[in-house]
Write a protein that holds these residues in place. Structure first.
Motif, short mmCIF file in Angstrom:
data_model
loop_
_atom_site.label_atom_id
_atom_site.label_comp_id
_atom_site.label_asym_id
_atom_site.label_seq_id
_atom_site.Cartn_x
_atom_site.Cartn_y
_atom_site.Cartn_z
N GLN A 107 1.06 -1.59 0.13
CA GLN A 107 0.30 0.11 0.37
C GLN A 107 0.64 1.66 0.38
O GLN A 107 0.29 2.26 -0.17
CB GLN A 107 -0.63 0.53 0.99
CG GLN A 107 -2.00 -1.05 1.29
CD GLN A 107 -2.72 -1.04 -0.28
OE1 GLN A 107 -2.19 -1.32 -1.32
NE2 GLN A 107 -3.65 -0.24 0.41
N THR A 148 2.60 1.27 -4.09
CA THR A 148 1.79 1.80 -5.05
C THR A 148 0.81 3.04 -4.50
O THR A 148 0.81 3.84 -5.35
CB THR A 148 0.64 0.52 -5.18
OG1 THR A 148 0.02 0.18 -3.47
CG2 THR A 148 0.95 -0.70 -5.55
N GLY A 149 0.86 3.73 -2.72
CA GLY A 149 0.39 4.72 -2.55
C GLY A 149 1.06 5.93 -3.61
O GLY A 149 0.66 7.03 -3.65
N ARG A 206 -3.59 1.42 -9.94
CA ARG A 206 -4.54 1.06 -9.47
C ARG A 206 -6.02 0.26 -8.57
O ARG A 206 -5.77 -0.09 -6.99
CB ARG A 206 -5.97 2.34 -9.76
CG ARG A 206 -5.47 4.04 -9.89
CD ARG A 206 -7.07 4.69 -10.48
NE ARG A 206 -8.30 4.19 -9.98
CZ ARG A 206 -9.20 4.66 -10.18
NH1 ARG A 206 -9.33 4.45 -11.59
NH2 ARG A 206 -10.49 4.39 -9.74
N HIS A 264 -3.60 -1.35 -5.37
CA HIS A 264 -3.94 -0.42 -4.05
C HIS A 264 -5.20 -0.57 -3.66
O HIS A 264 -5.69 -0.85 -3.00
CB HIS A 264 -3.43 0.77 -4.22
CG HIS A 264 -2.96 1.74 -3.35
ND1 HIS A 264 -2.84 2.52 -2.74
CD2 HIS A 264 -4.83 3.48 -3.19
CE1 HIS A 264 -2.39 2.68 -1.44
NE2 HIS A 264 -3.65 3.42 -1.62
N THR A 307 -5.34 -4.70 -2.90
CA THR A 307 -4.18 -5.11 -1.15
C THR A 307 -4.56 -3.89 0.12
O THR A 307 -4.94 -5.37 1.12
CB THR A 307 -2.96 -4.35 -1.62
OG1 THR A 307 -2.63 -5.08 -3.14
CG2 THR A 307 -2.19 -5.14 -0.92
#
Ligand code: HEM
Length: 216
Positions: free
Chosen positions: A48, A51-52, A84, A87, A90
């Motif tokens: 997270q 990817t964030g 996306r 994210h 997950t």
């Protein structure tokens, strides 16, 4: 004489001893696959964060441009739709894993002394994980986001005495607006990552100090 990177770091920072302490830590014999869910939750959190950060390069937290910015990520950027989806998926998996982990700890009675404080830390981690999900839900600013946030904030608003105050605080006013999005964004990308990381550090420190609980 050629000095390796590890030798270089070891001379200055004693990294071999630190690595040995991690790698040579004995896991009790009774530990089996049921004990992997905390680790999987942590792995989800790492995904997270990674990817964030990438999403934050393109996401625009205003009501006018949030939705178009997430469409731009999905439709125009290479691997954007994968980013996306990773994210979002997950996030869901993290919530499921933290619940399974909590159940594992509960049914093994691992909340008993001396691990009560770690259980309490865990409960806070659980609420933070759920709040991560809730605050992230508004960010794409689509219909689902809007109505979920409306319902969620009204549930908070229905609390006796403090409800209205909490609802106003969450929304940054009487209704969902730019102020709401800014607040949710700040909670999602600054406050929660920092606070959850600090609590995770405490969680892991206590696990290390107290060891894994013996079976019931
Ligand atoms: C972000 C969320 C969390 C992460 C990443 C996490 C991670 C971990 C890890 C890696 C362990 C080692 C053993 C195992 O995995 O079973 C562990 C143990 C433990 N966790 Fe969590 N945890 C989280 C949330 C929680 C929650 C929600 C609770 C309970 C309310 C909790 C309570 C405990 C306790 C009491 C232990 C010690 C278990 C034992 O000694 O057998 N944790 N946690």
């Amino acid at each position: 004489m050629k000095l390796g990177v590890v030798d270089f770091l070891d001379e200055r920072l004693d990294v071999r001893r630190i690595a040995r302490e991690f790698a040579e830590h004995r896991v009790p014999d009774h530990v089996n696959w049921l004990y992997c869910f905390g680790g999987i939750t942590f792995l989800c959190f790492m995904v997270q964060i990674a990817t964030g950060i990438l999403l934050a390069f393109y996401y625009q937290p205003t009501t006018a441009s949030a939705y178009t910015s997430v469409l731009h990520i999905s439709d125009d950027l290479p691997f954007g739709v994968i980013l996306r989806s990773l994210h979002a998926w997950t996030a869901n998996i993290m919530i499921i894993m933290v619940m399974v982990h909590m159940l594992r700890v509960f049914f093994h009675g691992a909340y008993r002394p001396p691990r009560e404080l770690n259980w309490v830390t865990g409960v806070l981690l659980f609420f933070m994980t759920v709040t991560f999900g809730f605050s992230g839900y508004l960010l794409p600013m689509n219909q689902l986001s809007y109505w979920a946030t409306k319902v969620g904030s009204e549930i908070a608003g229905a609390m006796p005495f403090v409800g209205q105050y909490i609802q106003n605080f969450l929304l940054g006013g009487a209704k969902i607006s730019d102020a709401t999005l800014t607040r949710f964004y700040a909670i999602h990308v600054v406050i929660l990552p920092v606070v959850l990381s600090a609590f995770l550090a405490a969680h892991f420190y206590m696990i290390r100090k107290q060891g894994i609980a013996d079976p019931l």
